[in-house]
Design an enzyme around this catalytic site. Sequence first.
Site, PDB file in Angstrom:
ATOM      1  N   GLY A   1      14.625  24.387  21.122  1.00 39.52           N
ATOM      2  CA  GLY A   1      15.203  23.188  20.523  1.00 39.52           C
ATOM      3  C   GLY A   1      16.623  23.423  20.055  1.00 39.52           C
TER       4      GLY A   1
ATOM      5  CB  VAL B   1      16.898  26.230  15.568  1.00 38.82           C
ATOM      6  CG1 VAL B   1      16.898  27.661  15.080  1.00 38.82           C
ATOM      7  CG2 VAL B   1      17.342  25.298  14.450  1.00 38.82           C
TER       8      VAL B   1
ATOM      9  CB  SER C   1      10.674  27.409  12.237  1.00 38.78           C
ATOM     10  OG  SER C   1      10.510  27.490  13.615  1.00 38.78           O
TER      11      SER C   1
ATOM     12  CG  LEU D   1      12.404  26.063   1.774  1.00 35.25           C
ATOM     13  CD1 LEU D   1      11.118  25.962   0.976  1.00 35.25           C
ATOM     14  CD2 LEU D   1      12.491  24.898   2.742  1.00 35.25           C
TER      15      LEU D   1
ATOM     16  CB  SER E   1      27.991   9.748   3.751  1.00 34.73           C
ATOM     17  OG  SER E   1      26.815  10.337   3.230  1.00 34.73           O
TER      18      SER E   1
ATOM     19  CB  CYS F   1      17.527  20.811   7.747  1.00 40.24           C
ATOM     20  SG  CYS F   1      17.268  21.712   9.271  1.00 40.24           S
ATOM     21  CG  PHE F   2      20.257  18.222   4.093  1.00 44.99           C
ATOM     22  CD1 PHE F   2      20.242  19.582   4.345  1.00 44.99           C
ATOM     23  CD2 PHE F   2      21.484  17.607   3.895  1.00 44.99           C
ATOM     24  CE1 PHE F   2      21.415  20.317   4.418  1.00 44.99           C
ATOM     25  CE2 PHE F   2      22.665  18.327   3.959  1.00 44.99           C
ATOM     26  CZ  PHE F   2      22.627  19.684   4.224  1.00 44.99           C
TER      27      PHE F   2
ATOM     28  CE  LYS G   1      25.997  17.902  11.938  1.00 43.03           C
ATOM     29  NZ  LYS G   1      26.252  19.132  11.206  1.00 43.03           N
TER      30      LYS G   1
HETATM   31  C1  UDX Z   1      13.123  23.526  14.227  1.00 44.11           C
HETATM   32  C2  UDX Z   1      12.615  23.168  12.830  1.00 44.11           C
HETATM   33  O1  UDX Z   1      12.497  21.772  12.733  1.00 44.11           O
HETATM   34  C3  UDX Z   1      13.513  23.655  11.753  1.00 44.11           C
HETATM   35  O2  UDX Z   1      12.864  23.531  10.517  1.00 44.11           O
HETATM   36  C4  UDX Z   1      13.820  25.087  11.925  1.00 44.11           C
HETATM   37  O3  UDX Z   1      14.753  25.517  10.990  1.00 44.11           O
HETATM   38  C5  UDX Z   1      14.241  25.425  13.329  1.00 44.11           C
HETATM   39  O4  UDX Z   1      13.361  24.886  14.269  1.00 44.11           O
HETATM   40  P1  UDX Z   1      14.774  22.429  15.913  1.00 44.11           P
HETATM   41  O5  UDX Z   1      15.083  23.610  16.759  1.00 44.11           O
HETATM   42  O6  UDX Z   1      15.892  21.497  15.590  1.00 44.11           O
HETATM   43  O7  UDX Z   1      14.291  22.828  14.468  1.00 44.11           O
HETATM   44  O8  UDX Z   1      13.499  21.658  16.494  1.00 44.11           O
HETATM   45  P2  UDX Z   1      13.299  21.072  17.948  1.00 44.11           P
HETATM   46  O9  UDX Z   1      14.611  20.746  18.545  1.00 44.11           O
HETATM   47  O10 UDX Z   1      12.227  20.044  17.849  1.00 44.11           O
HETATM   48  O11 UDX Z   1      12.765  22.325  18.765  1.00 44.11           O
HETATM   49  C6  UDX Z   1      11.507  22.844  18.722  1.00 44.11           C
HETATM   50  C7  UDX Z   1      11.066  23.143  20.152  1.00 44.11           C
HETATM   51  O12 UDX Z   1       9.867  23.900  20.116  1.00 44.11           O
HETATM   52  C8  UDX Z   1      10.764  21.908  20.994  1.00 44.11           C
HETATM   53  O13 UDX Z   1      11.537  21.940  22.175  1.00 44.11           O
HETATM   54  C9  UDX Z   1       9.270  22.007  21.300  1.00 44.11           C
HETATM   55  O14 UDX Z   1       8.939  21.520  22.583  1.00 44.11           O
HETATM   56  C10 UDX Z   1       9.043  23.496  21.186  1.00 44.11           C
HETATM   57  N1  UDX Z   1       7.658  23.846  20.871  1.00 44.11           N
HETATM   58  C11 UDX Z   1       7.022  23.281  19.834  1.00 44.11           C
HETATM   59  C12 UDX Z   1       7.014  24.795  21.657  1.00 44.11           C
HETATM   60  O15 UDX Z   1       7.568  25.308  22.610  1.00 44.11           O
HETATM   61  N2  UDX Z   1       5.732  25.120  21.344  1.00 44.11           N
HETATM   62  C13 UDX Z   1       5.057  24.544  20.310  1.00 44.11           C
HETATM   63  O16 UDX Z   1       3.905  24.872  20.081  1.00 44.11           O
HETATM   64  C14 UDX Z   1       5.743  23.601  19.520  1.00 44.11           C
HETATM   65  C1  UDX Z   2      22.128  21.503   7.578  1.00 48.78           C
HETATM   66  C2  UDX Z   2      22.810  22.709   6.893  1.00 48.78           C
HETATM   67  O1  UDX Z   2      24.212  22.457   6.720  1.00 48.78           O
HETATM   68  C3  UDX Z   2      22.593  23.967   7.690  1.00 48.78           C
HETATM   69  O2  UDX Z   2      23.150  25.083   7.029  1.00 48.78           O
HETATM   70  C4  UDX Z   2      21.089  24.149   7.863  1.00 48.78           C
HETATM   71  O3  UDX Z   2      20.791  25.303   8.574  1.00 48.78           O
HETATM   72  C5  UDX Z   2      20.491  22.947   8.549  1.00 48.78           C
HETATM   73  O4  UDX Z   2      20.765  21.789   7.787  1.00 48.78           O
HETATM   74  P1  UDX Z   2      22.744  19.854   9.588  1.00 48.78           P
HETATM   75  O5  UDX Z   2      21.539  19.073   9.180  1.00 48.78           O
HETATM   76  O6  UDX Z   2      22.918  20.162  11.035  1.00 48.78           O
HETATM   77  O7  UDX Z   2      22.783  21.252   8.817  1.00 48.78           O
HETATM   78  O8  UDX Z   2      24.057  19.030   9.155  1.00 48.78           O
HETATM   79  P2  UDX Z   2      25.051  18.970   7.915  1.00 48.78           P
HETATM   80  O9  UDX Z   2      26.423  19.114   8.440  1.00 48.78           O
HETATM   81  O10 UDX Z   2      24.676  19.859   6.798  1.00 48.78           O
HETATM   82  O11 UDX Z   2      24.920  17.442   7.477  1.00 48.78           O
HETATM   83  C6  UDX Z   2      23.696  16.878   7.000  1.00 48.78           C
HETATM   84  C7  UDX Z   2      23.895  15.429   6.621  1.00 48.78           C
HETATM   85  O12 UDX Z   2      24.694  15.310   5.450  1.00 48.78           O
HETATM   86  C8  UDX Z   2      24.586  14.598   7.691  1.00 48.78           C
HETATM   87  O13 UDX Z   2      23.946  13.352   7.810  1.00 48.78           O
HETATM   88  C9  UDX Z   2      25.990  14.463   7.163  1.00 48.78           C
HETATM   89  O14 UDX Z   2      26.641  13.342   7.656  1.00 48.78           O
HETATM   90  C10 UDX Z   2      25.749  14.402   5.672  1.00 48.78           C
HETATM   91  N1  UDX Z   2      26.896  14.825   4.843  1.00 48.78           N
HETATM   92  C11 UDX Z   2      27.388  16.094   4.928  1.00 48.78           C
HETATM   93  C12 UDX Z   2      27.462  13.936   3.939  1.00 48.78           C
HETATM   94  O15 UDX Z   2      27.018  12.795   3.836  1.00 48.78           O
HETATM   95  N2  UDX Z   2      28.497  14.362   3.157  1.00 48.78           N
HETATM   96  C13 UDX Z   2      29.016  15.617   3.209  1.00 48.78           C
HETATM   97  O16 UDX Z   2      29.957  15.916   2.469  1.00 48.78           O
HETATM   98  C14 UDX Z   2      28.436  16.511   4.138  1.00 48.78           C
END
Ligand code: UDX
Ligand code: UDX
Length: 474
Positions: A11, A13, A128, A219, A267, A274-275, A337
Site C-alpha cells: 500500500g 506505506v 503498520s 501513535l 484548514s 492516520c490522524f 491533501k
Molecule cells: C497501512 C496502515 O493503515 C497504517 O496504519 C500503517 O501505518 C501502514 O500501513 P497503508 O499502507 O496506507 O497504511 O494501507 P494500504 O494502502 O491500505 O495498504 C495495505 C495493503 O496491504 C493493501 O494493498 C492490502 O491489499 C494489503 N493487504 C492487506 C495484504 O496484502 N494482506 C492482508 O491480509 C491485508
Molecule cells: C501523517 C504524518 O504527518 C506522518 O508523519 C505519519 O506517518 C502519517 O500521518 P499524512 O496523513 O500523510 O501523514 O499527511 P499530513 O501531511 O500529516 O497531513 C494530514 C492532514 O492534516 C491533511 O489533511 C492536511 O491537509 C492536514 N493539515 C496538515 C492541516 O490541515 N494543517 C497543517 O498545518 C498540516
Amino acid sequence: MVLKICCIGAGYVGGPTCSVIALKCPDIKVVVTDKSESRIQAWNSDRLPVYEPGLDEVVKQCRGRNLFFTTDVDTAIKEADLIFISVNTPTKTFGFGKGRAADLRYIEAAGRRIAEVAKSSKIVVEKSTVPVRAAESINNILKANTKPGVSFQVLSNPEFLAEGSAINDLLHPDRILIGGEQTEEGREAVQKLCCIYKHWIPEEKILTMNTWSSELTKLAANAFLAQRISAINSISAICEATGADITEVAHGIGTDSRIGPKFLTASVGFGGSCFQKDVLNIVYLSECLNLPAVAAFWHQVIEMNNFQRTRFARRITEKLFNTVAGKNIAVFGFAFKKDTGDTRESPAIYICKHLLEEGANLHVYDPKVPEQQIRIDLTYSEGIEDCFKVDQQVTVCTDPYSAAVNTHAIVLCTEWDEFLGLDYKKIYDSMFKPAFLFDGRKMLSIENLQKIGFHVETIGVKTSRIQNRNVADA
Ligand code: UDX
Ligand code: UDX
C-alpha cells in the site's frame, strides 16, 4: 546480515518504503507482496497504484534488479530473513471498541501466515501503525506456532512518511525508530535492522528503544500533530467571529521557537488514513487503562476536527442564501491533501455529503483521484447507502474550468498547486452571479478574487473584515 526482505502489504506505506530500501541497498533483495492481484499488476506496470512524487523513478531504477512485486506471499516469506508487515489497520466498524479500536485482523493473519510457512528463523517487523502491545500479540502467535529450529524476533519500526512527500521523508527522515525486546536476541535483531537503514541514514538518527515505547511514540507523534491542527482550527473559529485573521495569528504563534511554524495551517480539517485513527487508538487505549480524563482530552481533538468540517459546510449553505437545493456547486480537490490521490478521511467527502444532503448538484474535479473512487466515497458510509442520489447529483469533471461552468459557487477542498495558477476571470465569467468562492485551504488571494467580482469566504477570516479592508485599500 539481512540479504532478503519480504514485505506483506503493497500500500501507501509498504510500496514506497520498500522501493527506497531497494534503491539504497542494492545488495538486498526486496520482495513486496499483496493479496490484491490488481495492486501487484499495477506495481509491475507503468501506472503505479500509489501516486507519490519521485516514486516512479525509484521503482524504475530497481524493479527487476533487486525489487520485485508478487502475490506469492508464501515463497517470499520462506526466502526472507526479515519480513515487514505493512497491511492496513482500519478503525473497527463493528463489535467492542467500534469506532475507536484498531481492527488488527490483517496483522494477525499476516502473523499466522508467517508462522505457518516459515521454515527458518525470521525477524518480523511491524511497520503498520498499531496499538501499543500489538507486537506482543504477534509474538504470542508466532511463539505458539513455532516449529523446531525456527525462532522469531518481533520488532516495531513505525513509519513517519507523510503522503505526497513520502520519498523525501524516506530518504531524509528526522529519525528512524526501532523497538525490540530487551534481550540478547532482541538486541541482535534490532542491530540487523539498523544495518539496513545505515546504508543511507546517519547513525545518530536511528533511535532504538523498547517495543512498547516505539509503538506508543508513533501513535503519540500523530496525535500531537493532529492536536496542533485542531488547536489552530479552534482559533480559526474565534477569528471568524471576531475579525482577527488566522494567518496573522498563526504566524505570530509560530515565531515562538518553542512552538514553531509547522502544522499551524488552519484548514477545513485534517484527513488521511492516520490522524483520526491514531488519535482514536489513544482514546481507546486510555479507556481500557481506566484513564477517562486522558481519553476525553484526546477525543476532543477529533470533535474539534468534526466541528471544523461541519462549520465550513454549513457556512456554504448559509452564504448561498440558506439554500443549496438544486444549485450547482463546483468542488475543487477531493484528496485529503495535495500531491496524493488518497481520499481516506478526506474532508471533501464530508463537505460533499453535507451539500448533497442539502440537495446540491456537485461538479467535482481532482487532478489525481479517479472518478470511480469519488463515486464510491460519496455513495457509501460504513456500508450503508445514503439518501441522496450520487449518480444524479454528482458529475466528475476532468478539468477545473468545465467543473465551474454554470455553478453558483466553487468550494476548494484540497490545496493542489494548480489551483493557484487558474484563470479565475474566465472561471468567474462562466458562473451564475453572484459567484461565490469558498476557500477551505485559504490558499487563494482574497483581494484578487474580489477584484474579479467573487464573493469570497475563507477559513479563519471574518467576511465583513475582508470587505472592509478592500474598501480601505481602494
Ligand atoms: C497501512 C496502515 O493503515 C497504517 O496504519 C500503517 O501505518 C501502514 O500501513 P497503508 O499502507 O496506507 O497504511 O494501507 P494500504 O494502502 O491500505 O495498504 C495495505 C495493503 O496491504 C493493501 O494493498 C492490502 O491489499 C494489503 N493487504 C492487506 C495484504 O496484502 N494482506 C492482508 O491480509 C491485508
Ligand atoms: C501523517 C504524518 O504527518 C506522518 O508523519 C505519519 O506517518 C502519517 O500521518 P499524512 O496523513 O500523510 O501523514 O499527511 P499530513 O501531511 O500529516 O497531513 C494530514 C492532514 O492534516 C491533511 O489533511 C492536511 O491537509 C492536514 N493539515 C496538515 C492541516 O490541515 N494543517 C497543517 O498545518 C498540516
